[in-house]
Design an enzyme around this catalytic site. Sequence first.
Site, short mmCIF file in Angstrom:
data_model
loop_
_atom_site.label_atom_id
_atom_site.label_comp_id
_atom_site.label_asym_id
_atom_site.label_seq_id
_atom_site.Cartn_x
_atom_site.Cartn_y
_atom_site.Cartn_z
CE LYS A 20 -10.95 -12.92 -0.95
NZ LYS A 20 -9.69 -12.49 -0.26
CB CYS A 44 -13.18 3.30 4.73
SG CYS A 44 -14.42 3.03 6.00
CD GLU A 53 -8.72 4.57 0.85
OE1 GLU A 53 -8.74 3.70 -0.04
OE2 GLU A 53 -9.52 4.61 1.79
CB SER A 81 -9.22 -0.52 -3.21
OG SER A 81 -9.20 -1.65 -4.05
CD GLU A 116 -20.81 0.74 2.07
OE1 GLU A 116 -20.18 1.79 2.30
OE2 GLU A 116 -22.04 0.72 1.91
CG LEU A 117 -16.10 1.25 -3.29
CD1 LEU A 117 -16.25 1.75 -4.71
CD2 LEU A 117 -15.55 -0.17 -3.27
P1 NAD Z 1 -8.71 -4.47 -1.62
O1 NAD Z 1 -9.64 -3.88 -2.61
O2 NAD Z 1 -7.31 -4.74 -2.01
O3 NAD Z 1 -9.26 -5.86 -1.08
C1 NAD Z 1 -10.51 -5.99 -0.45
C2 NAD Z 1 -10.96 -7.43 -0.55
O4 NAD Z 1 -11.18 -7.73 -1.93
C3 NAD Z 1 -9.96 -8.47 -0.07
O5 NAD Z 1 -10.65 -9.56 0.49
C4 NAD Z 1 -9.27 -8.90 -1.35
O6 NAD Z 1 -8.72 -10.19 -1.29
C5 NAD Z 1 -10.43 -8.87 -2.32
N1 NAD Z 1 -10.08 -8.66 -3.73
C6 NAD Z 1 -9.00 -8.03 -4.25
N2 NAD Z 1 -9.06 -8.05 -5.59
C7 NAD Z 1 -10.20 -8.70 -5.93
C8 NAD Z 1 -10.83 -9.03 -7.16
N3 NAD Z 1 -10.30 -8.69 -8.34
N4 NAD Z 1 -12.00 -9.68 -7.13
C9 NAD Z 1 -12.58 -10.01 -5.96
N5 NAD Z 1 -12.03 -9.74 -4.76
C10 NAD Z 1 -10.86 -9.08 -4.75
O7 NAD Z 1 -8.76 -3.50 -0.36
P2 NAD Z 1 -7.99 -3.65 1.04
O8 NAD Z 1 -6.60 -3.20 0.87
O9 NAD Z 1 -8.26 -4.98 1.66
O10 NAD Z 1 -8.81 -2.60 1.91
C11 NAD Z 1 -8.59 -1.25 1.85
C12 NAD Z 1 -9.71 -0.53 1.15
O11 NAD Z 1 -10.96 -0.87 1.73
C13 NAD Z 1 -9.58 0.96 1.27
O12 NAD Z 1 -9.90 1.54 0.03
C14 NAD Z 1 -10.63 1.30 2.30
O13 NAD Z 1 -11.06 2.63 2.27
C15 NAD Z 1 -11.70 0.33 1.97
N6 NAD Z 1 -12.65 0.17 3.07
C16 NAD Z 1 -13.90 0.71 2.94
C17 NAD Z 1 -14.82 0.63 3.99
C18 NAD Z 1 -16.20 1.23 3.86
O14 NAD Z 1 -17.08 0.89 4.64
N7 NAD Z 1 -16.46 2.11 2.91
C19 NAD Z 1 -14.45 -0.03 5.17
C20 NAD Z 1 -13.18 -0.58 5.26
C21 NAD Z 1 -12.29 -0.47 4.21
#
Ligand code: NAD
Length: 474
Positions: free
Chosen positions: A175, A284, A371, A229, A250-251
């Site tokens: 997804k 991230c 963040e 996130s 991985e957040l």
């Molecule tokens: P997000 O949490 O909004 O979304 C991430 C993914 O989750 C998307 O595909 C989104 O559609 C899905 N999603 C959202 N709500 C959901 C739910 N309730 N249930 C299931 N899926 C859901 O994050 P974002 O804005 O896409 O990405 C940014 C975040 O990702 C930042 O916090 C960043 O640090 C983190 N990130 C971490 C790493 C790592 O390796 N630690 C790498 C890249 C990004």
Amino acid sequence: MTTDEIRNLIAGTRAPARSGEWLEKLRPADGALLCRLARSGAEDVDAAVAAARAAQPAWAERTPVERGDVLRNQAQLLRERRDEAAEIVVAETGKPLELALGEADAAVEMGLFVAGEGRRSYGRTTTASMKHRTVLTVRQPLGVAGLITSFNTPLPNIAWKAFPAVFCGNAAIVKPSEEVPASALFFAELALEAGVPAGVLNVVQGRGAEAGVALVEHEDVDLVSFTGSAATGRWINETAGRRLAKVCLELGGKNALVVCDDADLPNAIRWTLASAFSNAGQRCAAASRIVVFDAVYETFREQLVAGARTLEPEPVISEAALERMLGAVAGAAAGGATVLAGGKRSDGAGFKLAPTIVEGASANDEISRTELFGPVTLLYRVSSLDDAIALVNDSPYGLTASVHTASLHRAMCFAERVQAGVVVVNGGTHGSEPHMGFGGVKDSGTGWREAGIEALDVYSDWKVVNLIADPALA
Ligand code: NAD
């Protein structure tokens, strides 16, 4: 491929959402409509999970060497079509082509690394208290994996999960972020072309709150691997954890880069600019807290601001993300912080924020603890290494951290005491490679590591096999 209607990929077939509904994806560079993507819901997730469940046993029957060979084919196809892949990523994210090409190459390298595990996926043999008993460990697939990814580096984000998940003999449903649907479809179609059987790697497009939730809540999903996130990760851990599914998170990060008074300042400035502002700060591992010793603070600040002003603003992913960042900077300014550079929307079309530097926020202010996932970094002043480490650790997050110093003693002291999953000395806060486990502590993750052979531990279970022989029967 057409980029105007981005569908799901279920059991090897492109399909619109069962509801027939679509979402719109805008191009970050100019705000124009780029494509429509399937607005999937629970029915589409059901179909994808059923396809994965049906395809998984035969795939798991293939040897690890064969599975590795197929994934090597996919990595090679991606290398051949890196320009096409990078163009899709540029359109979806607005990042420079050079960066997108580098990311395509990083995804290829992850595939090649994992493919090599086909002939190197070692277990252990160990001793036993009983005579003639041989004990060894073997990896077992988990079954069906739900892979939920962020938008920031679309191809590596999927590659880090899909290659090891599929290599380990699982079937998967990706997804992807609703901001990068086309690159995910491109990746999964290459897998099909390379020989990954239909149903082993499926894609369900759509919103997190709809398709994502349905995947996390699905009773027949054995593992959820999520990059995104902390707030969403916490909900996923609770929800999938309730049915005792394995959950890899991985957040986010609020990564600190420390500049000591004995640092090589030009090197520290170069790495700070790259860590804070490359990919418009949407990493991230971006350096969003810069902690500088008193003795070099004024010089460092002057050179950093001058450097930031030379950078071209790059688009962030969406209007909503831009508004959120502008709001956070305005809130910090209203609370007494000073905006030294950027802080404003750039002129012209698209979702652009100039590289932004803020000074004078306290460690407890909201902007210090949240963040922003954009080109915004904060400057702090400290008088000693102890103060620097205390400030770095005073954060909900613990993903990466960097220290700039000429002293081995300071570097080792920092590496030992800092709360982070990755530490860098005299470099940026990022810099992972496919053979290096990556992940964080505290709100940055739950202890799993992506990439490296550590990734195989996410997507497999260990089985201990006891072989008891009777010499009398020999
Ligand atoms: P997000 O949490 O909004 O979304 C991430 C993914 O989750 C998307 O595909 C989104 O559609 C899905 N999603 C959202 N709500 C959901 C739910 N309730 N249930 C299931 N899926 C859901 O994050 P974002 O804005 O896409 O990405 C940014 C975040 O990702 C930042 O916090 C960043 O640090 C983190 N990130 C971490 C790493 C790592 O390796 N630690 C790498 C890249 C990004």
